[in-house]
Design an enzyme around this catalytic site. Structure first.
Site, PDB file in Angstrom:
ATOM      1  N   THR A  66       0.828  -1.205   0.000  1.00  0.00           N
ATOM      2  CA  THR A  66       0.000   0.000   0.000  1.00  0.00           C
ATOM      3  C   THR A  66       0.863   1.256   0.000  1.00  0.00           C
ATOM      4  O   THR A  66       2.010   1.229   0.480  1.00  0.00           O
ATOM      5  CB  THR A  66      -0.899  -0.018   1.256  1.00  0.00           C
ATOM      6  OG1 THR A  66      -1.516   1.261   1.404  1.00  0.00           O
ATOM      7  CG2 THR A  66      -0.103  -0.298   2.531  1.00  0.00           C
ATOM      8  N   ASP A  67       0.288   2.348  -0.464  1.00  0.00           N
ATOM      9  CA  ASP A  67       0.995   3.640  -0.403  1.00  0.00           C
ATOM     10  C   ASP A  67       1.112   4.155   1.034  1.00  0.00           C
ATOM     11  O   ASP A  67       1.899   5.058   1.314  1.00  0.00           O
ATOM     12  CB  ASP A  67       0.304   4.688  -1.285  1.00  0.00           C
ATOM     13  CG  ASP A  67      -1.159   4.929  -0.957  1.00  0.00           C
ATOM     14  OD1 ASP A  67      -1.693   4.318  -0.007  1.00  0.00           O
ATOM     15  OD2 ASP A  67      -1.797   5.746  -1.661  1.00  0.00           O
ATOM     16  N   GLU A  68       0.342   3.539   1.960  1.00  0.00           N
ATOM     17  CA  GLU A  68       0.370   4.033   3.344  1.00  0.00           C
ATOM     18  C   GLU A  68       1.711   3.797   4.026  1.00  0.00           C
ATOM     19  O   GLU A  68       1.976   4.381   5.079  1.00  0.00           O
ATOM     20  CB  GLU A  68      -0.740   3.369   4.169  1.00  0.00           C
ATOM     21  CG  GLU A  68      -2.106   3.730   3.673  1.00  0.00           C
ATOM     22  CD  GLU A  68      -3.205   3.336   4.646  1.00  0.00           C
ATOM     23  OE1 GLU A  68      -2.923   3.174   5.844  1.00  0.00           O
ATOM     24  OE2 GLU A  68      -4.341   3.187   4.188  1.00  0.00           O
TER      25      GLU A  68
ATOM     26  N   TYR B 276      -1.743  -0.737  11.251  1.00  0.00           N
ATOM     27  CA  TYR B 276      -1.915  -1.391   9.940  1.00  0.00           C
ATOM     28  C   TYR B 276      -0.743  -1.069   9.019  1.00  0.00           C
ATOM     29  O   TYR B 276      -0.063  -1.973   8.512  1.00  0.00           O
ATOM     30  CB  TYR B 276      -3.235  -0.954   9.284  1.00  0.00           C
ATOM     31  CG  TYR B 276      -3.258  -1.224   7.791  1.00  0.00           C
ATOM     32  CD1 TYR B 276      -3.261  -2.526   7.303  1.00  0.00           C
ATOM     33  CD2 TYR B 276      -3.230  -0.176   6.865  1.00  0.00           C
ATOM     34  CE1 TYR B 276      -3.235  -2.780   5.928  1.00  0.00           C
ATOM     35  CE2 TYR B 276      -3.201  -0.420   5.496  1.00  0.00           C
ATOM     36  CZ  TYR B 276      -3.214  -1.723   5.030  1.00  0.00           C
ATOM     37  OH  TYR B 276      -3.188  -1.970   3.681  1.00  0.00           O
TER      38      TYR B 276
ATOM     39  N   LYS C 179       2.333  -3.399   7.335  1.00  0.00           N
ATOM     40  CA  LYS C 179       2.536  -3.537   5.881  1.00  0.00           C
ATOM     41  C   LYS C 179       3.968  -3.120   5.524  1.00  0.00           C
ATOM     42  O   LYS C 179       4.626  -3.767   4.711  1.00  0.00           O
ATOM     43  CB  LYS C 179       1.523  -2.683   5.098  1.00  0.00           C
ATOM     44  CG  LYS C 179       0.099  -3.188   5.136  1.00  0.00           C
ATOM     45  CD  LYS C 179      -0.078  -4.584   4.555  1.00  0.00           C
ATOM     46  CE  LYS C 179       0.107  -4.637   3.052  1.00  0.00           C
ATOM     47  NZ  LYS C 179      -0.250  -5.998   2.520  1.00  0.00           N
TER      48      LYS C 179
HETATM   49  P1  NAD Z   1      -9.668  -7.302   2.567  1.00  0.00           P
HETATM   50  O1  NAD Z   1      -9.635  -7.087   4.036  1.00  0.00           O
HETATM   51  O2  NAD Z   1     -10.913  -7.020   1.802  1.00  0.00           O
HETATM   52  O3  NAD Z   1      -9.272  -8.821   2.248  1.00  0.00           O
HETATM   53  C1  NAD Z   1      -8.267  -9.516   2.925  1.00  0.00           C
HETATM   54  C2  NAD Z   1      -8.445 -11.006   2.667  1.00  0.00           C
HETATM   55  O4  NAD Z   1      -7.368 -11.703   3.323  1.00  0.00           O
HETATM   56  C3  NAD Z   1      -9.746 -11.578   3.229  1.00  0.00           C
HETATM   57  O5  NAD Z   1     -10.359 -12.423   2.289  1.00  0.00           O
HETATM   58  C4  NAD Z   1      -9.306 -12.366   4.463  1.00  0.00           C
HETATM   59  O6  NAD Z   1     -10.143 -13.465   4.766  1.00  0.00           O
HETATM   60  C5  NAD Z   1      -7.911 -12.818   4.041  1.00  0.00           C
HETATM   61  N1  NAD Z   1      -7.029 -13.088   5.185  1.00  0.00           N
HETATM   62  C6  NAD Z   1      -6.818 -12.301   6.281  1.00  0.00           C
HETATM   63  N2  NAD Z   1      -5.967 -12.901   7.117  1.00  0.00           N
HETATM   64  C7  NAD Z   1      -5.599 -14.079   6.540  1.00  0.00           C
HETATM   65  C8  NAD Z   1      -4.726 -15.137   6.913  1.00  0.00           C
HETATM   66  N3  NAD Z   1      -4.045 -15.095   8.063  1.00  0.00           N
HETATM   67  N4  NAD Z   1      -4.586 -16.185   6.067  1.00  0.00           N
HETATM   68  C9  NAD Z   1      -5.279 -16.232   4.911  1.00  0.00           C
HETATM   69  N5  NAD Z   1      -6.131 -15.272   4.499  1.00  0.00           N
HETATM   70  C10 NAD Z   1      -6.283 -14.206   5.310  1.00  0.00           C
HETATM   71  O7  NAD Z   1      -8.431  -6.470   2.010  1.00  0.00           O
HETATM   72  P2  NAD Z   1      -8.248  -5.712   0.623  1.00  0.00           P
HETATM   73  O8  NAD Z   1      -8.735  -4.334   0.770  1.00  0.00           O
HETATM   74  O9  NAD Z   1      -8.736  -6.569  -0.476  1.00  0.00           O
HETATM   75  O10 NAD Z   1      -6.654  -5.655   0.569  1.00  0.00           O
HETATM   76  C11 NAD Z   1      -5.915  -6.713  -0.033  1.00  0.00           C
HETATM   77  C12 NAD Z   1      -4.451  -6.337  -0.046  1.00  0.00           C
HETATM   78  O11 NAD Z   1      -4.250  -5.140  -0.769  1.00  0.00           O
HETATM   79  C13 NAD Z   1      -3.860  -6.095   1.355  1.00  0.00           C
HETATM   80  O12 NAD Z   1      -2.561  -6.642   1.377  1.00  0.00           O
HETATM   81  C14 NAD Z   1      -3.825  -4.583   1.472  1.00  0.00           C
HETATM   82  O13 NAD Z   1      -2.787  -4.163   2.325  1.00  0.00           O
HETATM   83  C15 NAD Z   1      -3.546  -4.196   0.035  1.00  0.00           C
HETATM   84  N6  NAD Z   1      -4.022  -2.861  -0.373  1.00  0.00           N
HETATM   85  C16 NAD Z   1      -5.318  -2.499  -0.179  1.00  0.00           C
HETATM   86  C17 NAD Z   1      -5.759  -1.259  -0.639  1.00  0.00           C
HETATM   87  C18 NAD Z   1      -7.216  -0.827  -0.502  1.00  0.00           C
HETATM   88  O14 NAD Z   1      -7.556   0.266  -0.920  1.00  0.00           O
HETATM   89  N7  NAD Z   1      -8.111  -1.655   0.023  1.00  0.00           N
HETATM   90  C19 NAD Z   1      -4.864  -0.392  -1.265  1.00  0.00           C
HETATM   91  C20 NAD Z   1      -3.527  -0.790  -1.422  1.00  0.00           C
HETATM   92  C21 NAD Z   1      -3.129  -2.031  -0.988  1.00  0.00           C
HETATM   93  O1  TDX Z   2     -16.884   6.167   7.653  1.00  0.00           O
HETATM   94  C1  TDX Z   2     -15.814   6.626   7.255  1.00  0.00           C
HETATM   95  N1  TDX Z   2     -15.679   7.978   7.123  1.00  0.00           N
HETATM   96  C2  TDX Z   2     -14.526   8.566   6.689  1.00  0.00           C
HETATM   97  O2  TDX Z   2     -14.458   9.796   6.578  1.00  0.00           O
HETATM   98  C3  TDX Z   2     -14.674   5.791   6.936  1.00  0.00           C
HETATM   99  C4  TDX Z   2     -14.781   4.288   7.089  1.00  0.00           C
HETATM  100  C5  TDX Z   2     -13.534   6.390   6.481  1.00  0.00           C
HETATM  101  N2  TDX Z   2     -13.447   7.749   6.375  1.00  0.00           N
HETATM  102  C6  TDX Z   2     -12.216   8.345   5.811  1.00  0.00           C
HETATM  103  C7  TDX Z   2     -10.896   7.856   6.372  1.00  0.00           C
HETATM  104  C8  TDX Z   2      -9.967   7.993   5.190  1.00  0.00           C
HETATM  105  O3  TDX Z   2      -9.479   9.318   5.087  1.00  0.00           O
HETATM  106  O4  TDX Z   2     -12.191   7.974   4.421  1.00  0.00           O
HETATM  107  C9  TDX Z   2     -10.856   7.713   3.978  1.00  0.00           C
HETATM  108  C10 TDX Z   2     -10.761   6.290   3.461  1.00  0.00           C
HETATM  109  O5  TDX Z   2     -10.913   5.412   4.577  1.00  0.00           O
HETATM  110  P1  TDX Z   2     -10.782   3.819   4.451  1.00  0.00           P
HETATM  111  O6  TDX Z   2     -11.739   3.312   3.434  1.00  0.00           O
HETATM  112  O7  TDX Z   2     -10.796   3.255   5.822  1.00  0.00           O
HETATM  113  O8  TDX Z   2      -9.335   3.674   3.773  1.00  0.00           O
HETATM  114  P2  TDX Z   2      -7.841   4.123   4.217  1.00  0.00           P
HETATM  115  O9  TDX Z   2      -7.714   4.237   5.679  1.00  0.00           O
HETATM  116  O10 TDX Z   2      -7.454   5.295   3.352  1.00  0.00           O
HETATM  117  O11 TDX Z   2      -7.023   2.805   3.752  1.00  0.00           O
HETATM  118  C11 TDX Z   2      -7.362   2.133   2.514  1.00  0.00           C
HETATM  119  O12 TDX Z   2      -6.419   2.434   1.506  1.00  0.00           O
HETATM  120  C12 TDX Z   2      -5.118   1.966   1.685  1.00  0.00           C
HETATM  121  C13 TDX Z   2      -7.396   0.626   2.731  1.00  0.00           C
HETATM  122  O13 TDX Z   2      -8.334   0.299   3.753  1.00  0.00           O
HETATM  123  C14 TDX Z   2      -6.028   0.091   3.086  1.00  0.00           C
HETATM  124  O14 TDX Z   2      -6.066  -1.328   3.176  1.00  0.00           O
HETATM  125  C15 TDX Z   2      -5.074   0.481   1.982  1.00  0.00           C
HETATM  126  O15 TDX Z   2      -3.761   0.127   2.341  1.00  0.00           O
END
Ligand code: NAD
Ligand code: TDX
Length: 332
Positions: free
Chosen positions: A121-123, A148, A152
């Protein structure tokens, strides 16, 4: 035809990737997913069973991981605890999965000499000031803020060490915020869409000035396939689609697109340590590997996502009440 192992393939981005692989390649996919609260087998239910197999298990289970690695050509590692708000409440599972889980996979990649792609992630770079013109690049120093993002960042550093010390054939990608179908209702965009469907006012943390750089999950998937095929071992690629928007703008867009007044939202307690702004410069991926995003129009992608949540209430409804009760207990 390759055999791929996709960890976390029943989660949001992982399941979008599995759909993308089935639609765009001949590859066979084995998904390894623990089916935590964030995993949902229904996200894979429409896919052909001769192309996709789901193994329910933990990435930290060394014996299971060893067996699965023996039988595949390459591994794409999505599995993680992924939600910042949860990590502020209970960090432990983030260490177990993001650190120990990644370590377990790296040891198997080393033993079986498997191509390994690590999703991050960019975080890991921390945040930027709202008025700073800079964007993150592959050389930005790591500076994570939350439990988190620090786990990562730790997992990325493990991958780099296993490349350098043991010659593991790994690449890393750090992507910005994803949106699209199959995203859990705890996350910002699906939470607000499903709030409006349920007649609940959207909830904005703090003033809503925080900026996220949005990319459609399908564009993330095409970038990952590109890196898997053309990326250089040991290298990091940033993935982003020039989608910077502040949270207030996104909530107003959702409300307008769903036929509500643009100001029909509430300000709630801010997130502790809330990162201000993320922004990705994906020049390297575009120029060196020739990738371009397909969803250039955020509003069109958001409209399709709203449509998906309207059409798939059975998929998200079971989680909705519990998520809202959790947030209510935190004043959010
Ligand atoms: P998510 O929480 O929707 O999905 C995570 C999945 O991993 C789930 O299906 C869960 O059951 C599985 N999991 C968790 N722990 C596990 C374990 N110990 N063994 C096997 N499976 C396990 O997450 P997401 O938003 O789809 O993110 C997926 C990946 O992408 C993560 O690595 C996250 O850091 C990265 N990422 C997410 C975002 C975003 O915007 N959501 C952005 C950049 C990177
Ligand atoms: O109810 C809400 N109200 C609100 O203002 C929630 C749930 C979030 N927020 C804000 C927090 C953040 O500034 O919205 C923005 C996005 O929040 P999230 O969806 O929780 O994402 P963020 O914390 O930015 O992280 C996401 O992007 C990077 C993913 O969850 C991570 O897994 C990924 O690494």
């Amino acid at each position: 035809m390759r055999k791929l192992l996709v960890t976390g393939g029943a989660g949001f981005i992982g399941s979008n990737f599995v759909h993308h692989v089935v639609a765009n390649t001949d590859d066979h996919v084995t998904v390894l997913d623990k089916l935590t609260y964030a995993g949902n087998r229904e996200s894979l239910a429409s896919l052909p069973t001769d192309r996709v197999e789901l193994v329910v298990g933990d990435i930290a289970d060394a014996e299971l991981v060893d067996r699965l690695f023996a039988d595949v050509d390459a591994v794409v590692h999505y599995a993680a605890e992924s939600h910042n708000d949860n990590s502020l409440h209970d960090p432990r599972p983030f260490l177990d999965t993001n650190i120990i889980g990644t370590y377990t996979l790296l040891e198997a990649a080393r033993k079986h000499d498997r191509r390994f792609h690590h999703i991050s992630t960019d975080e890991v770079y921390g945040d930027l000031e709202l008025d700073d013109p800079a964007r993150f690049t592959e050389t930005t120093p790591y500076n994570p803020s939350s439990p988190y993002s620090s786990t990562k960042a730790g997992s990325d550093l493990l991958v780099r060490a296993w490349v350098r010390s043991f010659g593991v054939r790994a690449t890393i990608s750090n992507c910005s915020n994803n949106y699209g179908p199959y995203q859990h209702v705890e996350k910002f965009i699906p939470r607000q869409i499903t709030n409006v469907i349920r007649g609940i006012r959207p909830k904005l943390y703090g003033k809503g000035e925080n900026v996220r750089d949005w990319i459609h999950a399908d564009d993330h998937s095409s970038a990952v396939l590109t890196i898997l095929e053309k990326g250089a071992t040991g290298e990091t690629y940033l993935i982003g689609a020039d989608g910077e928007k502040d949270n207030k703008t996104v909530v107003e867009l959702i409300l307008q697109m769903m036929g509500q007044p643009a100001d029909a939202y509430e300000h709630v307690t801010d997130r502790a340590g809330h990162d201000l702004r993320y922004a990705i410069d994906s020049t390297r991926l575009r120029t060196e590997l020739g990738w371009t995003p397909r969803y250039q129009d955020f509003e069109a992608g958001l409209a399709a996502t709203i449509e998906w949540y309207r059409d798939n209430e059975d998929w998200w409804a079971p989680a909705k009440d519990g998520v809202e009760a959790f947030y209510a207990s935190k004043g959010q």
